[in-house]
Design a protein around this motif. Structure first.
Motif, PDB file in Angstrom:
ATOM      1  N   ARG A 211       0.831  -1.206   0.000  1.00  0.00           N
ATOM      2  CA  ARG A 211       0.000   0.000   0.000  1.00  0.00           C
ATOM      3  C   ARG A 211       0.869   1.261   0.000  1.00  0.00           C
ATOM      4  O   ARG A 211       0.830   2.094   0.927  1.00  0.00           O
ATOM      5  N   PRO A 212       1.702   1.426  -1.039  1.00  0.00           N
ATOM      6  CA  PRO A 212       2.636   2.564  -1.073  1.00  0.00           C
ATOM      7  C   PRO A 212       1.903   3.901  -1.099  1.00  0.00           C
ATOM      8  O   PRO A 212       0.876   4.055  -1.755  1.00  0.00           O
ATOM      9  N   SER A 213       2.456   4.853  -0.380  1.00  0.00           N
ATOM     10  CA  SER A 213       1.859   6.192  -0.316  1.00  0.00           C
ATOM     11  C   SER A 213       2.288   7.022  -1.523  1.00  0.00           C
ATOM     12  O   SER A 213       3.179   6.637  -2.278  1.00  0.00           O
ATOM     13  N   ARG A 214       1.679   8.186  -1.650  1.00  0.00           N
ATOM     14  CA  ARG A 214       2.013   9.116  -2.734  1.00  0.00           C
ATOM     15  C   ARG A 214       3.491   9.510  -2.668  1.00  0.00           C
ATOM     16  O   ARG A 214       4.150   9.656  -3.687  1.00  0.00           O
ATOM     17  N   LYS A 215       4.024   9.637  -1.432  1.00  0.00           N
ATOM     18  CA  LYS A 215       5.414  10.039  -1.273  1.00  0.00           C
ATOM     19  C   LYS A 215       6.394   9.029  -1.874  1.00  0.00           C
ATOM     20  O   LYS A 215       7.459   9.405  -2.362  1.00  0.00           O
ATOM     21  N   VAL A 216       6.029   7.751  -1.824  1.00  0.00           N
ATOM     22  CA  VAL A 216       6.901   6.713  -2.397  1.00  0.00           C
ATOM     23  C   VAL A 216       6.989   6.887  -3.911  1.00  0.00           C
ATOM     24  O   VAL A 216       8.078   6.837  -4.490  1.00  0.00           O
ATOM     25  N   TYR A 217       5.846   7.106  -4.546  1.00  0.00           N
ATOM     26  CA  TYR A 217       5.830   7.348  -6.002  1.00  0.00           C
ATOM     27  C   TYR A 217       6.649   8.597  -6.335  1.00  0.00           C
ATOM     28  O   TYR A 217       7.463   8.588  -7.266  1.00  0.00           O
ATOM     29  N   GLU A 218       6.421   9.657  -5.582  1.00  0.00           N
ATOM     30  CA  GLU A 218       7.100  10.921  -5.871  1.00  0.00           C
ATOM     31  C   GLU A 218       8.603  10.823  -5.659  1.00  0.00           C
ATOM     32  O   GLU A 218       9.377  11.452  -6.386  1.00  0.00           O
ATOM     33  N   ARG A 219       9.010  10.034  -4.670  1.00  0.00           N
ATOM     34  CA  ARG A 219      10.449   9.846  -4.435  1.00  0.00           C
ATOM     35  C   ARG A 219      11.090   9.147  -5.623  1.00  0.00           C
ATOM     36  O   ARG A 219      12.172   9.545  -6.080  1.00  0.00           O
ATOM     37  N   LYS A 220      10.437   8.109  -6.137  1.00  0.00           N
ATOM     38  CA  LYS A 220      11.018   7.400  -7.277  1.00  0.00           C
ATOM     39  C   LYS A 220      11.041   8.292  -8.519  1.00  0.00           C
ATOM     40  O   LYS A 220      12.004   8.284  -9.291  1.00  0.00           O
ATOM     41  N   ILE A 221       9.994   9.064  -8.723  1.00  0.00           N
ATOM     42  CA  ILE A 221       9.945   9.986  -9.864  1.00  0.00           C
ATOM     43  C   ILE A 221      11.111  10.969  -9.796  1.00  0.00           C
ATOM     44  O   ILE A 221      11.799  11.202 -10.791  1.00  0.00           O
ATOM     45  N   ARG A 222      11.360  11.520  -8.611  1.00  0.00           N
ATOM     46  CA  ARG A 222      12.434  12.493  -8.445  1.00  0.00           C
ATOM     47  C   ARG A 222      13.807  11.855  -8.726  1.00  0.00           C
ATOM     48  O   ARG A 222      14.656  12.460  -9.379  1.00  0.00           O
ATOM     49  N   LEU A 223      14.006  10.640  -8.249  1.00  0.00           N
ATOM     50  CA  LEU A 223      15.275   9.941  -8.493  1.00  0.00           C
ATOM     51  C   LEU A 223      15.487   9.683  -9.981  1.00  0.00           C
ATOM     52  O   LEU A 223      16.581   9.899 -10.512  1.00  0.00           O
ATOM     53  N   CYS A 224      14.443   9.237 -10.674  1.00  0.00           N
ATOM     54  CA  CYS A 224      14.548   8.980 -12.115  1.00  0.00           C
ATOM     55  C   CYS A 224      14.874  10.261 -12.874  1.00  0.00           C
ATOM     56  O   CYS A 224      15.684  10.254 -13.809  1.00  0.00           O
ATOM     57  N   GLN A 225      14.252  11.361 -12.477  1.00  0.00           N
ATOM     58  CA  GLN A 225      14.509  12.641 -13.138  1.00  0.00           C
ATOM     59  C   GLN A 225      15.958  13.076 -12.962  1.00  0.00           C
ATOM     60  O   GLN A 225      16.593  13.570 -13.897  1.00  0.00           O
ATOM     61  N   GLU A 226      16.488  12.887 -11.743  1.00  0.00           N
ATOM     62  CA  GLU A 226      17.876  13.285 -11.473  1.00  0.00           C
ATOM     63  C   GLU A 226      18.866  12.438 -12.267  1.00  0.00           C
ATOM     64  O   GLU A 226      19.864  12.953 -12.779  1.00  0.00           O
ATOM     65  N   ILE A 227      18.607  11.158 -12.372  1.00  0.00           N
ATOM     66  CA  ILE A 227      19.479  10.272 -13.154  1.00  0.00           C
ATOM     67  C   ILE A 227      19.402  10.622 -14.636  1.00  0.00           C
ATOM     68  O   ILE A 227      20.410  10.665 -15.338  1.00  0.00           O
ATOM     69  N   LEU A 228      18.190  10.902 -15.107  1.00  0.00           N
ATOM     70  CA  LEU A 228      17.998  11.245 -16.528  1.00  0.00           C
ATOM     71  C   LEU A 228      18.729  12.524 -16.918  1.00  0.00           C
ATOM     72  O   LEU A 228      19.274  12.621 -18.027  1.00  0.00           O
ATOM     73  N   LEU A 229      18.742  13.513 -16.025  1.00  0.00           N
ATOM     74  CA  LEU A 229      19.421  14.773 -16.331  1.00  0.00           C
ATOM     75  C   LEU A 229      20.899  14.544 -16.642  1.00  0.00           C
ATOM     76  O   LEU A 229      21.473  15.195 -17.519  1.00  0.00           O
ATOM     77  N   VAL A 230      21.526  13.614 -15.932  1.00  0.00           N
ATOM     78  CA  VAL A 230      22.931  13.283 -16.183  1.00  0.00           C
ATOM     79  C   VAL A 230      23.070  12.511 -17.495  1.00  0.00           C
ATOM     80  O   VAL A 230      23.927  12.815 -18.324  1.00  0.00           O
ATOM     81  N   LEU A 231      22.220  11.520 -17.692  1.00  0.00           N
ATOM     82  CA  LEU A 231      22.318  10.673 -18.887  1.00  0.00           C
ATOM     83  C   LEU A 231      22.092  11.476 -20.169  1.00  0.00           C
ATOM     84  O   LEU A 231      22.700  11.180 -21.198  1.00  0.00           O
ATOM     85  N   LYS A 232      21.242  12.475 -20.109  1.00  0.00           N
ATOM     86  CA  LYS A 232      20.979  13.281 -21.307  1.00  0.00           C
ATOM     87  C   LYS A 232      22.222  14.049 -21.756  1.00  0.00           C
ATOM     88  O   LYS A 232      22.362  14.372 -22.936  1.00  0.00           O
ATOM     89  N   VAL A 233      23.136  14.309 -20.826  1.00  0.00           N
ATOM     90  CA  VAL A 233      24.376  15.013 -21.170  1.00  0.00           C
ATOM     91  C   VAL A 233      25.445  14.036 -21.647  1.00  0.00           C
ATOM     92  O   VAL A 233      26.080  14.244 -22.677  1.00  0.00           O
ATOM     93  N   ILE A 234      25.657  12.952 -20.896  1.00  0.00           N
ATOM     94  CA  ILE A 234      26.770  12.047 -21.233  1.00  0.00           C
ATOM     95  C   ILE A 234      26.391  11.006 -22.291  1.00  0.00           C
ATOM     96  O   ILE A 234      27.268  10.397 -22.903  1.00  0.00           O
TER      97      ILE A 234
END
Length: 500
Positions: free
Chosen positions: A383-406
């Motif tokens: 029964r994951p909360s909204r915060k769990v989804y948002e945490r994963k979204i934020r992590l994916c966005q941060e990783i993507l920002l690096v990958l888009k450059v390199i």
């Protein structure tokens, strides 16, 4: 038997100079995603120190009952007929039975024997000749630790047993030839997935070994479950451009990548990313400057000097020993926190005071956390909360920002991160809709944004071979995209009715 498609001959031209040795340039304009090479391995081998079945390549400690010199697991009845027969003939020349037992002691002897067997076969002699043209860095390795290990564990036992003299042109099979063959494997072999998946082994591809290295490559390399290698362009490549793929993990920092290349491949990388202290603004190796109180105070390693210096104030420095020790301790803590999301998060917060948020150690932590969150979100019993989804979204966005450059072009890492982001955003939107925090229009808008991301991710993964984890993910994504479109159609029906 190794097989190479005609793509390589049509699209690639082999050249040579003093700096790069042999290298490959584009013989014609090449489109993004276009295949340049499909190649089967010349040799499939275990990593140094491992012993694997010569037939199924599973880890084993048993030997073929006929040739007694190559490994064969209990589940396999035989390995390649020519190799087995020829080795049995050579074994018969040995004077004492204990010579066989001595040769079985060192796993690396099997590597040398498999190389030499290529020359024994009429069908594979050309492959042996092509293999000998590959770079071994013999003089740079001479007298090194790995040279001495091979001398002790391969050369000396084979010479003592008297086996080498009975190979074809046995008078030419000397210590230098053995060291050259083993060096070729160490320098040129690709890492491939082992049968048990969680570990790795090696394969040698003589054509793919010609491509040069860059930490900002214009090629992608992918190996399928049949161990066939595919090389394709990750962006448009103009005729005459040098063709590069990356020999290392792109998510490592500059010092780590250069160390791997220097110790394993014997060269210094001088690509644009390696020469930029900030790694093209990604700060994959940067430290927070404890002395500077303003944004942008990051300590970076100056190329060629080894000096760690603040970008804002050159007087603010870090000692290389401090940097090395801090990173070593951080890696140890990550290892001991294995699969514990709470320890990972605490460690991430602690290291954020010392390392840039994009530092490769921080990215490793973020990937580990995102992987655990994926498991939590897939199990609805949590029964994951909204915060769990948002945490994963934020992590994916941060990783993507690096990958888009390199990795600005087609990239499997970027595609997977984008898929994880899209999938999580879609599930969060559905959750909020079911809890009546989103209306139908809001859900539809979010699913439309998700569809765009899924299509982009799928576009990149469709270039991957079908028989790979990425190829399998692409098939799953096609089904998910269809389900998403069905959901959007259902949401559009009341919207259309309301508009009329």
């Amino acid at each position: 038997m190794a097989c190479v498609t005609e793509d390589f001959a049509k699209k690639c031209e082999i050249k040579q100079n003093e700096m790069l040795g042999r290298f490959v340039v584009a013989a014609t304009n090449i489109k993004a995603g276009e295949t340049l090479l499909l190649e089967e391995p010349t040799l499939v081998l275990p990593n140094v120190g491992d012993r694997r079945c010569s037939n199924c390549h599973k880890l084993t400690n048993t030997f073929c009952s006929k040739c007694q010199l190559l490994s064969l697991c209990d589940e396999c009845a035989q390995h390649e007929t020519f190799d087995c027969t020829r080795l049995a003939e050579l074994k018969a020349q040995l004077q004492q039975e204990e010579d066989v037992q001595k040769l079985q002691t060192h796993a690396e002897i099997g590597l040398a024997l498999k190389c030499l067997l290529l020359r024994e076969s009429q069908e594979k002699q050309r492959q042996f000749e092509q293999m000998l043209q590959m770079e071994a860095h013999l003089e740079l390795r001479r007298g090194s630790e790995i040279w001495c290990n091979y001398e002790e564990q391969v050369v000396a036992p084979l010479q003592a047993a008297g086996l080498l003299a009975h190979f074809r042109n046995g008078d030419q099979v000397n210590a230098d030839l053995l060291q050259r063959l083993l060096g070729i494997l160490d320098v040129n072999a690709f890492e491939i997935r082992a049968p048990e998946r969680e570990s790795a082994m090696r394969a040698l591809y003589v054509r793919a070994g010609l491509f040069s290295h860059s930490c900002m490559p214009n090629l992608m390399a992918a190996i399928d479950d049949e161990r066939r290698l595919k090389i394709y362009a990750n962006r448009f490549i103009a005729a005459g451009e040098i063709l590069y793929y990356c020999y290392t993990n792109v998510l490592l920092g500059t010092e780590e990548r250069r160390h791997i290349l220097k110790t394993g491949k014997y060269f210094d990388c001088n690509c644009a990313r390696c020469l930029d202290p900030t790694e093209l603004g990604t700060h994959l190796s940067s430290f927070v400057c404890a002395t500077c109180a303003c944004p942008g105070g990051y300590v970076v390693r100056q190329p060629g000097s080894g000096v760690w210096q603040c970008l804002l104030n050159a007087e603010h420095t870090l000692k290389p020993e401090f940097v090395a020790n801090l990173l070593e301790r951080a890696k140890e803590e990550i290892f001991h926190a294995k699969d514990d999301i709470y320890r990972y998060e605490l460690l991430l917060a602690k290291l954020s005071r010392l390392l840039h948020g994009n530092h490769y150690v921080m990215l490793d932590l973020k990937q580990n956390i995102a992987a655990i969150l994926r498991q939590i979100l897939q199990n609805m019993a949590h029964r994951p909360s909204r915060k769990v989804y948002e945490r994963k979204i934020r992590l994916c966005q941060e990783i993507l920002l690096v990958l888009k450059v390199i990795q600005p072009g087609i990239s499997r890492l970027k595609a997977i991160a984008l898929y994880e982001l899209a999938n999580t955003q879609a599930e969060l939107a559905r959750k909020l809709y079911s809890e009546q925090e989103y209306g139908a229009d809001e859900l539809l808008a979010e699913l439309q944004r998700t569809e765009i991301m899924l299509r982009e991710s799928l576009r990149m993964l469709l270039y991957e071979p079908i028989a790979t984890p990425e190829g399998n993910l692409a098939r799953c994504m096609l089904r998910e995209l269809k389900e998403l479109q069905e959901d959007m159609k259902l949401l559009l029906v009341p919207s259309v009715g309301k508009a009329n």
